[in-house]
Every structure is written in structure tokens, then in C-alpha cells.
Design a protein around this motif. Structure first.
Motif, mmCIF file in Angstrom:
data_model
loop_
_atom_site.group_PDB
_atom_site.id
_atom_site.type_symbol
_atom_site.label_atom_id
_atom_site.label_comp_id
_atom_site.label_asym_id
_atom_site.label_seq_id
_atom_site.Cartn_x
_atom_site.Cartn_y
_atom_site.Cartn_z
ATOM 1 N N ASP A 133 82.590 45.415 119.094
ATOM 2 C CA ASP A 133 81.328 44.513 118.761
ATOM 3 C C ASP A 133 80.419 45.172 118.070
ATOM 4 O OD1 ASP A 133 80.406 41.974 119.507
ATOM 5 O OD2 ASP A 133 78.787 43.021 119.948
ATOM 6 N N LEU A 134 80.146 46.396 117.889
ATOM 7 C CA LEU A 134 79.309 47.096 117.274
ATOM 8 C C LEU A 134 79.741 47.120 115.689
ATOM 9 C CD1 LEU A 134 76.823 48.976 116.825
ATOM 10 C CD2 LEU A 134 78.028 50.879 117.300
ATOM 11 N N GLN A 135 80.845 47.272 115.469
ATOM 12 C CA GLN A 135 81.622 47.198 114.279
ATOM 13 C C GLN A 135 81.493 45.943 113.583
ATOM 14 O OE1 GLN A 135 85.434 46.670 112.810
ATOM 15 N NE2 GLN A 135 85.498 48.555 111.371
ATOM 16 N N LYS A 136 81.779 44.858 114.331
ATOM 17 C CA LYS A 136 81.799 43.403 113.675
ATOM 18 C C LYS A 136 80.282 43.078 113.333
ATOM 19 C CE LYS A 136 82.939 38.797 115.492
ATOM 20 N NZ LYS A 136 81.766 38.446 115.842
ATOM 21 N N THR A 137 79.460 43.422 114.336
ATOM 22 C CA THR A 137 78.150 43.078 114.010
ATOM 23 C C THR A 137 77.547 43.812 112.718
ATOM 24 O OG1 THR A 137 77.484 42.861 116.551
ATOM 25 C CG2 THR A 137 75.669 42.969 115.117
ATOM 26 N N LEU A 138 77.840 45.133 112.684
ATOM 27 C CA LEU A 138 77.322 45.868 111.681
ATOM 28 C C LEU A 138 77.651 45.121 110.079
ATOM 29 C CD1 LEU A 138 76.028 48.404 110.954
ATOM 30 C CD2 LEU A 138 78.094 49.455 110.819
ATOM 31 N N ASP A 139 79.136 44.923 110.319
ATOM 32 C CA ASP A 139 79.814 44.119 109.180
ATOM 33 C C ASP A 139 79.201 42.852 108.827
ATOM 34 O OD1 ASP A 139 82.341 45.517 108.441
ATOM 35 O OD2 ASP A 139 83.202 43.609 108.543
ATOM 36 N N GLU A 140 78.793 41.981 109.917
ATOM 37 C CA GLU A 140 78.121 40.867 109.550
ATOM 38 C C GLU A 140 76.620 40.863 109.197
ATOM 39 O OE1 GLU A 140 81.009 38.545 112.608
ATOM 40 O OE2 GLU A 140 79.104 38.880 113.223
ATOM 41 N N THR A 141 76.103 41.845 109.476
ATOM 42 C CA THR A 141 74.499 41.984 109.246
ATOM 43 C C THR A 141 73.883 42.784 108.335
ATOM 44 O OG1 THR A 141 74.078 43.161 110.984
ATOM 45 C CG2 THR A 141 74.192 41.107 111.981
ATOM 46 N N THR A 142 74.793 43.810 107.961
ATOM 47 C CA THR A 142 74.323 44.835 107.145
ATOM 48 C C THR A 142 75.139 45.227 105.851
ATOM 49 O OG1 THR A 142 73.635 45.571 109.308
ATOM 50 C CG2 THR A 142 73.223 47.197 107.441
ATOM 51 N N ASN A 143 74.402 45.273 104.652
ATOM 52 C CA ASN A 143 75.212 45.981 103.450
ATOM 53 C C ASN A 143 75.019 47.369 103.717
ATOM 54 O OD1 ASN A 143 74.992 43.367 102.036
ATOM 55 N ND2 ASN A 143 73.062 43.705 101.536
ATOM 56 N N PRO A 144 76.489 47.873 103.047
ATOM 57 C CA PRO A 144 76.537 49.065 103.317
ATOM 58 C C PRO A 144 75.435 50.174 103.020
ATOM 59 C CG PRO A 144 78.626 48.177 102.522
ATOM 60 C CD PRO A 144 77.364 47.059 102.520
ATOM 61 N N ASP A 145 74.887 49.731 101.931
ATOM 62 C CA ASP A 145 73.660 50.747 101.553
ATOM 63 C C ASP A 145 72.544 50.552 102.427
ATOM 64 O OD1 ASP A 145 72.902 48.176 100.581
ATOM 65 O OD2 ASP A 145 71.949 48.815 98.758
ATOM 66 N N GLU A 146 72.292 49.756 103.398
ATOM 67 C CA GLU A 146 71.512 49.793 104.196
ATOM 68 C C GLU A 146 71.637 50.478 105.485
ATOM 69 O OE1 GLU A 146 70.647 45.555 104.919
ATOM 70 O OE2 GLU A 146 69.683 45.474 103.087
ATOM 71 N N VAL A 147 72.768 51.344 105.679
ATOM 72 C CA VAL A 147 73.127 52.126 106.850
ATOM 73 C C VAL A 147 72.795 53.273 106.626
ATOM 74 C CG1 VAL A 147 75.211 52.768 108.467
ATOM 75 C CG2 VAL A 147 75.183 50.625 107.483
ATOM 76 N N LEU A 148 71.871 53.847 107.271
ATOM 77 C CA LEU A 148 71.177 55.328 106.996
ATOM 78 C C LEU A 148 71.629 56.222 107.821
ATOM 79 C CD1 LEU A 148 67.534 53.490 106.562
ATOM 80 C CD2 LEU A 148 69.428 53.962 104.879
ATOM 81 N N MET A 149 71.537 55.975 108.984
ATOM 82 C CA MET A 149 72.153 57.192 110.184
ATOM 83 C C MET A 149 72.617 56.643 111.425
ATOM 84 S SD MET A 149 68.399 59.247 110.566
ATOM 85 C CE MET A 149 67.621 60.231 109.143
ATOM 86 N N LEU A 150 73.493 57.583 111.721
ATOM 87 C CA LEU A 150 74.298 57.258 112.981
ATOM 88 C C LEU A 150 73.872 58.172 114.165
ATOM 89 C CD1 LEU A 150 76.574 55.114 111.860
ATOM 90 C CD2 LEU A 150 78.268 56.649 112.918
ATOM 91 N N HIS A 151 73.410 57.828 115.119
ATOM 92 C CA HIS A 151 72.999 59.091 116.160
ATOM 93 C C HIS A 151 73.980 58.795 117.324
ATOM 94 C CE1 HIS A 151 69.247 59.810 114.351
ATOM 95 N NE2 HIS A 151 68.861 58.478 114.590
ATOM 96 N N CYS A 152 74.799 60.024 117.585
ATOM 97 C CA CYS A 152 75.859 59.791 118.731
ATOM 98 C C CYS A 152 75.695 60.933 119.918
ATOM 99 C CB CYS A 152 77.175 60.081 118.199
ATOM 100 S SG CYS A 152 77.489 59.421 116.730
ATOM 101 N N ILE A 153 75.884 60.259 121.120
ATOM 102 C CA ILE A 153 75.856 61.526 122.286
ATOM 103 C C ILE A 153 77.339 61.401 122.723
ATOM 104 C CG2 ILE A 153 73.354 61.434 122.696
ATOM 105 C CD1 ILE A 153 74.255 59.832 125.306
ATOM 106 N N HIS A 154 77.739 62.328 123.262
ATOM 107 C CA HIS A 154 79.218 62.405 123.816
ATOM 108 C C HIS A 154 79.120 63.321 124.980
ATOM 109 C CE1 HIS A 154 83.699 63.028 122.949
ATOM 110 N NE2 HIS A 154 83.488 63.360 124.054
#
Ligand code: ISE
Length: 333
Positions: A133-154
Motif C-alpha cells: 500500500d505504501l508503494q501504491k500510495t507513493l506511486d499515485e501521489t508523488t513525483n520521483p523528484d519529490e521523494v527526499l528521504m526514507l527513514h527505516c527502523i528494523h
């Protein structure tokens, strides 16, 4: 006619794969294999497997085995996968595809020489509803040049005694590497592992903090904590030019009581990703029946290993390390 599957390595994950397979139509668990024969016998009985074995190569070559699932220790993957390619049999190999990028490169070259895409790498997060769902939402709402950072915890509650700080990189954050490539549709070109104060509850460097940079300049940071003790948790938020998208909590019941709100946190990844593992297996089996490749490819396995090898080099030497590069073979388009 039913497709016969050999399951190689039945520790926690392999046993779960065997159980998931046993619930699917159109396949039978033909053989369960483990270096520990008692364990192989136990899991074979549990899933109603035709037979059991201790030698993985004999399983790959067995005529009743049409395809194999590999969930044995990481450093055994390459030999079994290469044997499967030699036998022309499809394989679902748990991540990492090989213990090093060099092993993965050999697998990729062998697969290309054979002319058939037979390998799926078990990056199951690609089947998890929240990541999908995160991938789909990102795809539908955001241009690739607007994706700035990804914060991950594991974070894991704990890990086996033989686990090492390098394995936090090759075995654990390999998932974030794959998800980042899959979500962003681009490669990681440089990495840096930063040392943190060591947890007094662990004997190796834990937690660790990793910063990766993609070719377009998006930063991906990961906190990996193998012995966090409180439970298993993964998280990701994507910082975009005008919004932040984040994985929500898995859909579990929250209890409000005595002035506090409580959410259960799963104990391990098998429980957190139970649905993803089932869906991944069902998709792979459907692909076997239709002759279609499903999920992450050997190329994805190689790219992920190039990144984690660079992380291991950065951890040893400090500083930023460039990730080995190379054009994507058209075979994997
Ligand atoms: C384990 O091998 C897995 O694959 C899990 O998904 C991961 O979260 C864990 O950290 C690894 O050790």
C-alpha cells in the motif's frame, strides 16, 4: 498433476514455508531436508511430506522434486541454487541469495547462460499489505523528484548466538535495501555505516546506523537493532516535498485501559510477516503452474548483496563506500 516441492532447511522459516506449502492446492511437499535429520523427520511428518533427507543436492536432483525452496543457512544458498539451475528447476531462495555479491554474480551469470528465469529471492516484504500500500500510495501521489528521504527502523527482540554484526547488514538490512530499490525504482550508489554506542545487552556492535544514497540523491537511513528485547518491529517513513508517508501499525486491536493505550507487538518476523509469507508462497506456486516468474529476481538478489557488501566494507574501514555498479542485463527486464 501436483507439483513436487523440496524444502531445504527447516529452521524457523523453512518449517513455516513447508507448512504454507502444505495448505496450497496443486503442490505437494515432496521432500523435507535438513542437516539435522531429527528435525527433517519432525517437519516432514508435520506437513505430510513424501520423504526426508539431509543432503540438499540429492533433493535438487530427486525426480519427484520439480522445484525447491531454500531456507538453509545463508552460506549454503549459492551451492544449492547453482545445483537447481543445473537441474533446470525453479527455486525460491530465502534472502540473501548468496553469502557475498561474488556468489550472487556467479548465480546471475549461470541463470543467464541457462536462458530461463528460474530464481525468485524471498524478499517477502514485496507481498506485505502495508508495504504494497505504501508503494501504491507513493506511486499515485508523488513525483520521483519529490521523494527526499526514507527513514527505516528494523528491530528484533533477539537473534541466535552465532549472529554477528556483519550479518545485521548481510542478513537483516538486506530487506531495507530491497524495499528501498523496489519502492523508489532506483539503485543505491553509496553507503556509510556509523558506529553507535554498543548495547550493554549485546556482545557485538548493536545497534548500527546505516545511511545510503540513491542515484537521484534520496537518502535512506536504517537503524538495525538485533537484540532490542521488547519485540519485533519494522518501520518506514518516506519524506516527500509536501507530505510524509509512513507504514501504519499492522492492523491489530488496541486496548485502552487504566489510562493507557496498548498495542501488541509481535515477537518475531515470522508472525509480523505471516500474511506476506503466505501470499509470497501462493504467488510463487501460481507462477510455477503458469510458467511465469514471480517476485524478486536473482538480479535483485545481486544488487542487494552489492549494497550490503559495501556496508560491511564501510563498517570495517569507516567512511562512505561506493556500491559496485554494472548495467542491468536485458534478461532481467
Ligand atoms: C531474518 O533472517 C529475517 O529474514 C527477518 O525478516 C529479519 O527481520 C531479521 O532481522 C533477519 O535476521
Amino acid at each position: 498433476m501436483s507439483i513436487g516441492i523440496g524444502v531445504i532447511g527447516v529452521g524457523m522459516m523453512g518449517a513455516q514455508h513447508a507448512e504454507n506449502l502444505s495448505t496450497l492446492q496443486g503442490v505437494t511437499v515432496a521432500c523435507v531436508c535438513d542437516a539435522d535429520e531429527t528435525r527433517a523427520i519432525e517437519i516432514a511428518a508435520l506437513v505430510g511430506a513424501g520423504t526426508h533427507a539431509t543432503d540438499p543436492i540429492s533433493v535438487v536432483q530427486d525426480n519427484s522434486v520439480d522445484a525447491v525452496v531454500v531456507a538453509s543457512p545463508d552460506d549454503t544458498h549459492a551451492d544449492v541454487v547453482l545445483a537447481a539451475l543445473a537441474a533446470g528447476k525453479p527455486v525460491l531462495c530465502e534472502k540473501p541469495l548468496g553469502a557475498t555479491a561474488a556468489e550472487c554474480r556467479k548465480i546471475v551469470e549461470t541463470e543467464i547462460d541457462g536462458g530461463r528465469k528460474l530464481i525468485t529471492v524471498g524478499f517477502m516484504r514485496r507481498f506485505d499489505p502495508s508495504y504494497v500500500d505504501l508503494q501504491k500510495t507513493l506511486d499515485e501521489t508523488t513525483n520521483p523528484d519529490e521523494v527526499l528521504m526514507l527513514h527505516c527502523i528494523h528491530r528484533n527482540a533477539t537473534c541466535p548466538d552465532w549472529f554477528t554484526a556483519d550479518m545485521s547488514l548481510s542478513n537483516a538490512i538486506v530487506h531495507e535495501v530491497d524495499v528501498a530499490r523496489w519502492l523508489l525504482g532506483e539503485e543505491i550508489e553509496a553507503v556509510q555505516v556509523m558506529r553507535s554506542k554498543r548495547s550493554p545487552k549485546n556482545t557485538f556492535d548493536d545497534p548500527q546506523f546505516i545511511v545510503m544514497r540513491t542515484t537521484s540523491g534520496t537518502l535512506v537511513d536504517v537503524e538495525i537493532f538485533m537484540r532490542g528485547y521488547y519485540g519485533y518491529e519494522v518501520g518506514m517513513s518516506v519524506v516527500c516535498a509536501e507530505q510524509v508517508l509512513a507504514l501504519a501499525r499492522p492492523p491489530l486491536t488496541a486496548a485502552r485501559k487504566a489510562g493507557a493505550e496498548r498495542y501488541p507487538i509481535t515477537e518475531n518476523w515470522r508472525l509480523r510477516f505471516a500474511r506476506a509469507y503466505r501470499d509470497e508462497m501462493a504467488a510463487w506456486v501460481a507462477g510455477l503452474a503458469d510458467g511465469c516468474h514471480v517476485g524478486a529476481s536473482a538480479w535483485d538478489g545481486l544488487r542487494a548483496a552489492e549494497v550490503t557488501d559495501a556496508c560491511i566494507a564501510s563498517k570495517a574501514n569507516g567512511g562512505e563506500v561506493a556500491v559496485a555498479d554494472g548495467p542491468r542485463p536485458s534478461f532481467y527486464d
